[in-house]
Design a protein around this motif. Structure first.
Motif, PDB file in Angstrom:
ATOM      1  N   LEU A 173      41.244  39.165  34.759  1.00  0.00           N
ATOM      2  CA  LEU A 173      40.429  39.617  35.885  1.00  0.00           C
ATOM      3  C   LEU A 173      41.118  40.740  36.651  1.00  0.00           C
ATOM      4  CD1 LEU A 173      39.078  36.201  37.226  1.00  0.00           C
ATOM      5  CD2 LEU A 173      37.775  37.991  36.060  1.00  0.00           C
ATOM      6  N   ALA A 174      42.458  40.700  36.729  1.00  0.00           N
ATOM      7  CA  ALA A 174      43.197  41.771  37.403  1.00  0.00           C
ATOM      8  C   ALA A 174      43.013  43.099  36.673  1.00  0.00           C
ATOM      9  CB  ALA A 174      44.682  41.421  37.494  1.00  0.00           C
ATOM     10  N   CYS A 175      43.049  43.062  35.349  1.00  0.00           N
ATOM     11  CA  CYS A 175      42.830  44.288  34.563  1.00  0.00           C
ATOM     12  C   CYS A 175      41.446  44.861  34.840  1.00  0.00           C
ATOM     13  CB  CYS A 175      42.990  43.985  33.072  1.00  0.00           C
ATOM     14  SG  CYS A 175      44.670  43.543  32.568  1.00  0.00           S
ATOM     15  N   ILE A 176      40.447  43.986  34.860  1.00  0.00           N
ATOM     16  CA  ILE A 176      39.077  44.437  35.131  1.00  0.00           C
ATOM     17  C   ILE A 176      38.976  44.989  36.550  1.00  0.00           C
ATOM     18  CG2 ILE A 176      36.678  43.673  35.357  1.00  0.00           C
ATOM     19  CD1 ILE A 176      37.306  41.549  33.203  1.00  0.00           C
ATOM     20  N   ALA A 177      39.601  44.314  37.494  1.00  0.00           N
ATOM     21  CA  ALA A 177      39.541  44.742  38.897  1.00  0.00           C
ATOM     22  C   ALA A 177      40.190  46.111  39.084  1.00  0.00           C
ATOM     23  CB  ALA A 177      40.225  43.704  39.785  1.00  0.00           C
ATOM     24  N   PHE A 178      41.314  46.352  38.412  1.00  0.00           N
ATOM     25  CA  PHE A 178      41.988  47.643  38.545  1.00  0.00           C
ATOM     26  C   PHE A 178      41.122  48.784  38.002  1.00  0.00           C
ATOM     27  CE2 PHE A 178      46.422  45.493  38.476  1.00  0.00           C
ATOM     28  CZ  PHE A 178      46.319  45.254  39.836  1.00  0.00           C
ATOM     29  N   VAL A 179      40.452  48.535  36.894  1.00  0.00           N
ATOM     30  CA  VAL A 179      39.553  49.554  36.338  1.00  0.00           C
ATOM     31  C   VAL A 179      38.405  49.827  37.311  1.00  0.00           C
ATOM     32  CG1 VAL A 179      37.922  50.076  34.484  1.00  0.00           C
ATOM     33  CG2 VAL A 179      40.122  49.019  33.941  1.00  0.00           C
ATOM     34  N   THR A 180      37.862  48.773  37.897  1.00  0.00           N
ATOM     35  CA  THR A 180      36.771  48.921  38.868  1.00  0.00           C
ATOM     36  C   THR A 180      37.222  49.741  40.073  1.00  0.00           C
ATOM     37  OG1 THR A 180      35.877  46.764  38.208  1.00  0.00           O
ATOM     38  CG2 THR A 180      35.128  47.673  40.315  1.00  0.00           C
ATOM     39  N   LEU A 197      39.699  45.389  46.729  1.00  0.00           N
ATOM     40  CA  LEU A 197      41.150  45.329  46.847  1.00  0.00           C
ATOM     41  C   LEU A 197      41.646  43.907  47.068  1.00  0.00           C
ATOM     42  CD1 LEU A 197      41.795  48.525  49.013  1.00  0.00           C
ATOM     43  CD2 LEU A 197      42.341  48.204  46.596  1.00  0.00           C
ATOM     44  N   LEU A 198      40.960  43.133  47.899  1.00  0.00           N
ATOM     45  CA  LEU A 198      41.407  41.764  48.171  1.00  0.00           C
ATOM     46  C   LEU A 198      41.371  40.884  46.928  1.00  0.00           C
ATOM     47  CD1 LEU A 198      41.109  42.799  51.131  1.00  0.00           C
ATOM     48  CD2 LEU A 198      40.361  40.480  51.726  1.00  0.00           C
ATOM     49  N   PRO A 199      40.247  40.800  46.213  1.00  0.00           N
ATOM     50  CA  PRO A 199      40.272  39.988  44.980  1.00  0.00           C
ATOM     51  C   PRO A 199      41.190  40.553  43.913  1.00  0.00           C
ATOM     52  CG  PRO A 199      38.147  41.105  45.243  1.00  0.00           C
ATOM     53  CD  PRO A 199      38.877  41.269  46.530  1.00  0.00           C
ATOM     54  N   ALA A 200      41.330  41.885  43.852  1.00  0.00           N
ATOM     55  CA  ALA A 200      42.241  42.468  42.853  1.00  0.00           C
ATOM     56  C   ALA A 200      43.665  41.994  43.081  1.00  0.00           C
ATOM     57  CB  ALA A 200      42.173  43.994  42.911  1.00  0.00           C
ATOM     58  N   TYR A 201      44.100  41.990  44.346  1.00  0.00           N
ATOM     59  CA  TYR A 201      45.463  41.530  44.623  1.00  0.00           C
ATOM     60  C   TYR A 201      45.606  40.035  44.348  1.00  0.00           C
ATOM     61  CZ  TYR A 201      49.958  40.796  46.847  1.00  0.00           C
ATOM     62  OH  TYR A 201      51.272  40.464  47.080  1.00  0.00           O
ATOM     63  N   LEU A 202      44.568  39.261  44.674  1.00  0.00           N
ATOM     64  CA  LEU A 202      44.604  37.829  44.374  1.00  0.00           C
ATOM     65  C   LEU A 202      44.750  37.594  42.878  1.00  0.00           C
ATOM     66  CD1 LEU A 202      44.197  34.808  45.028  1.00  0.00           C
ATOM     67  CD2 LEU A 202      41.723  35.218  44.877  1.00  0.00           C
ATOM     68  N   PHE A 203      43.963  38.300  42.059  1.00  0.00           N
ATOM     69  CA  PHE A 203      44.037  38.127  40.607  1.00  0.00           C
ATOM     70  C   PHE A 203      45.410  38.554  40.084  1.00  0.00           C
ATOM     71  CE2 PHE A 203      39.221  39.034  40.666  1.00  0.00           C
ATOM     72  CZ  PHE A 203      38.951  37.703  40.926  1.00  0.00           C
ATOM     73  N   TYR A 204      45.896  39.704  40.571  1.00  0.00           N
ATOM     74  CA  TYR A 204      47.204  40.177  40.111  1.00  0.00           C
ATOM     75  C   TYR A 204      48.310  39.188  40.477  1.00  0.00           C
ATOM     76  CZ  TYR A 204      51.734  42.107  41.307  1.00  0.00           C
ATOM     77  OH  TYR A 204      53.078  42.254  41.492  1.00  0.00           O
ATOM     78  N   ALA A 205      48.360  38.802  41.768  1.00  0.00           N
ATOM     79  CA  ALA A 205      49.447  37.938  42.232  1.00  0.00           C
ATOM     80  C   ALA A 205      49.401  36.569  41.565  1.00  0.00           C
ATOM     81  CB  ALA A 205      49.377  37.789  43.753  1.00  0.00           C
ATOM     82  N   THR A 206      48.206  36.072  41.291  1.00  0.00           N
ATOM     83  CA  THR A 206      48.083  34.802  40.566  1.00  0.00           C
ATOM     84  C   THR A 206      48.460  34.985  39.099  1.00  0.00           C
ATOM     85  OG1 THR A 206      46.288  34.127  42.046  1.00  0.00           O
ATOM     86  CG2 THR A 206      46.519  32.916  39.975  1.00  0.00           C
ATOM     87  N   GLY A 207      48.169  36.155  38.559  1.00  0.00           N
ATOM     88  CA  GLY A 207      48.433  36.420  37.147  1.00  0.00           C
ATOM     89  C   GLY A 207      49.878  36.634  36.785  1.00  0.00           C
ATOM     90  N   VAL A 208      50.778  36.648  37.783  1.00  0.00           N
ATOM     91  CA  VAL A 208      52.210  36.810  37.491  1.00  0.00           C
ATOM     92  C   VAL A 208      53.014  35.587  37.953  1.00  0.00           C
ATOM     93  CG1 VAL A 208      52.177  39.327  37.525  1.00  0.00           C
ATOM     94  CG2 VAL A 208      52.547  38.088  39.675  1.00  0.00           C
ATOM     95  N   GLN A 209      52.344  34.462  38.094  1.00  0.00           N
ATOM     96  CA  GLN A 209      53.003  33.261  38.620  1.00  0.00           C
ATOM     97  C   GLN A 209      53.697  32.409  37.562  1.00  0.00           C
ATOM     98  OE1 GLN A 209      53.325  32.409  42.014  1.00  0.00           O
ATOM     99  NE2 GLN A 209      52.631  34.534  42.113  1.00  0.00           N
ATOM    100  N   SER A 210      53.562  32.750  36.295  1.00  0.00           N
ATOM    101  CA  SER A 210      54.142  31.911  35.237  1.00  0.00           C
ATOM    102  C   SER A 210      55.645  31.731  35.382  1.00  0.00           C
ATOM    103  CB  SER A 210      53.832  32.525  33.862  1.00  0.00           C
ATOM    104  OG  SER A 210      52.454  32.616  33.645  1.00  0.00           O
TER     105      SER A 210
END
Length: 516
Positions: A462-469, A300-313
């Motif tokens: 990475l967020a997509c992969i993390a969510f599937v995991t 959960l922790l890395p998933a949120y990190l990947f997601y939150a970083t992935g929407v910073q554009s």
């Protein structure tokens, strides 16, 4: 629990899976009015499967807990937007801010905000949430007023430190408390309503600064930015008071004045029926050791990190518009339109998540769709329209509220773990966000940011992969819980020839109810 309350719950509240199914079938087979069908379609699908007493409880929670937290979050986001608005509206000149002094103000806030995430969610295991949240909001209200009187940049350093300290609790604790009261068919929509206070607050801060600067600058000898802080402080004060009186704490500790004893018992039963385990009151080294030994912590922790970083554009939309020669007005209007788009989309995500019951899909699909704008910005085509479209779309896939709805349900078996994970996810992201933008989004690299946008794209993938995991592991957890539940039921039936009549009593006795 009183005998009268026990009898009421046993007679009126649906507590077993079998009864739930029977009552839902009864509702589905009955003839509903047009209004009732609308309510079931748009709002809670099980609205009429609830007893009238339970519907009253949910209505009270919507009108008190939900609205109160939404207004508090609204004020928090106004304050977050006020510093940048004040900076460009006179604060820089009046306080003679030079070099990186303004950047340090934001850094101080972010560091304190990060550090206080986990402690705040653990404090409320010992202190009533209504007391802690109200105290925190009173604290940031005081320092909001204090910013209006700042005379040097050092004053602002101190004030921003305390603002970060007191504001750190709000978002994480709000998700925590909402997840304790609402059921799986209700939660995502409520967190959506709470979450839209963020873009509303950011938009309001910009418009308020423009209005105050135009009409109140130098009124009574005060600069417009000082009036902005005064007005926001005045707005925050009554919200802080309302938090103290309207947040009902947790179901097992509630002393809310507007809930009857019967409704409090229903609230506890709803939590037990939802699989939400009550607090044990024990927080020690063993607690943390158990949490970090579970798959939930490491995914959960890395998933949120990947997601939150992935929407910073979207944060760099304004930088691009300025470099592309857009007018000052359009530099504000276009990003503002992107924030406006977030509101209906956030509500739509919550509606779909509750309607389908799938948190995974509402997290995964937006992240897949987010690949389009992040790929465009990473490639940086020679097409202004395409780049602007990509920036606009990048603001449309925020699923923070759905993610934390999912966290609430995944970690339902331990209240201490649930509170820790919600806060730790935020802490983990803020810790990385304190230094990562300075490395990959250096201002000298703008507006193309040849390191930044590819980094965002990588985080998105990475967020997509993390969510599937997480989905795969959560499904395994659900199968294990179902097998354990069936084993316990079989064992109980063997031990007692008469079963079923004390189901409601057992549902509440299997959890620890703390009377504070």
């Amino acid at each position: 629990m009183s005998q009268d309350s026990q009898a009421f719950i046993s007679a009126n509240v649906v507590t077993s899976d079998t009864t739930d199914t029977q009552q839902l079938k009864a509702v589905n087979n009955s003839t509903l009015s047009v209004w009732q069908r609308l309510v079931v379609t748009v709002w809670d699908s099980d609205h009429y499967a609830k007893t009238s007493e339970e519907r009253v409880l949910v209505r009270k929670l919507d009108c008190t807990l939900l609205i109160c937290l939404a207004f508090g979050y609204f004020m928090k986001n106004i304050d977050q937007g006020n510093l940048s608005n004040a900076y460009v509206s006179g604060l820089q000149v009046d306080l003679n801010i030079t070099g990186n002094q303004y950047t340090y103000m934001g850094t101080i806030y972010n560091v304190v905000y990060c550090v206080m995430q986990v402690p705040s969610n653990l404090i409320v295991l010992k202190v009533r949430p209504s007391w802690w949240l109200a105290g925190c909001e009173i604290g940031w209200t005081i320092f909001t007023f204090a910013q209006a009187g700042a005379q040097t940049y050092q004053h602002m350093y101190v004030f921003r430190f305390f603002i970060g300290f007191f504001e750190a609790s709000f978002q994480s604790l709000a998700f925590y408390v909402l997840g304790s009261w609402y059921t799986k068919s209700e939660l995502a929509k409520r967190t959506s309503i709470f979450y839209i206070a963020s873009p509303l607050g950011q938009a309001f801060a910009s418009y308020a600064m423009a209005a105050v600067y135009t009409s109140m600058d130098r009124l009574a000898g005060l600069a417009g930015w000082r009036w902005l802080y005064i007005i926001c402080g005045i707005m925050s004060a009554p919200v802080a008071v309302s938090v103290f009186f309207l947040v009902p704490d947790f179901p097992e500790t509630t002393k809310a004045w507007y809930l009857t004893e019967q409704e409090k018992e229903i609230g506890r039963l709803r939590a037990a029926r939802n699989g939400t385990v009550f607090m044990t009151g024990i927080v020690n080294f063993s607690t943390f050791k158990k949490i970090v030994s579970q798959w939930r912590f490491w995914t959960l922790l890395p998933a949120y990190l990947f997601y939150a970083t992935g929407v910073q554009s979207y944060n760099y939309f304004g930088v691009y518009l300025r470099s592309a020669g857009y007018s000052v007005a359009m530099r504000n209007i276009l990003p503002g339109c992107a924030f406006v788009l977030q509101i209906p989309l956030a509500l739509l995500y919550g509606y779909i998540a509750d309607k389908t019951g799938s948190r995974f899909l509402v997290c995964f699909v937006p992240m897949v769709l987010m690949l389009f704008p992040t790929i465009v910005l990473a490639v940086w085509p020679d097409d202004n329209t395409l780049r602007v479209t990509a920036f606009m779309l990048a603001a449309c896939f925020f699923i923070t509220h759905i993610f934390f709805t999912w966290v609430n349900e995944i970690a339902h078996a331990s209240m201490e773990e649930r509170g820790f994970l919600i806060a730790a996810c935020q802490c983990f992201f803020y810790a990385f966000n304190a230094f990562l933008p300075a490395i990959v989004f250096r201002q000298t690299d703008g507006p193309t940011f040849r390191k930044g946008f590819p980094t965002v794209l990588g985080a998105n993938i990475l967020a997509c992969i993390a969510f599937v995991t997480i989905y795969i592991l959560h499904q395994r957890q659900l199968r294990q819980e179902a097998a354990q539940s069936h084993a316990e039921e079989a064992r109980d039936q063997e031990q007692s020839p008469i079963s079923g009549k004390d189901d409601d009593k057992d549902a509440l006795e299997k959890v620890t109810i703390l009377r504070v």
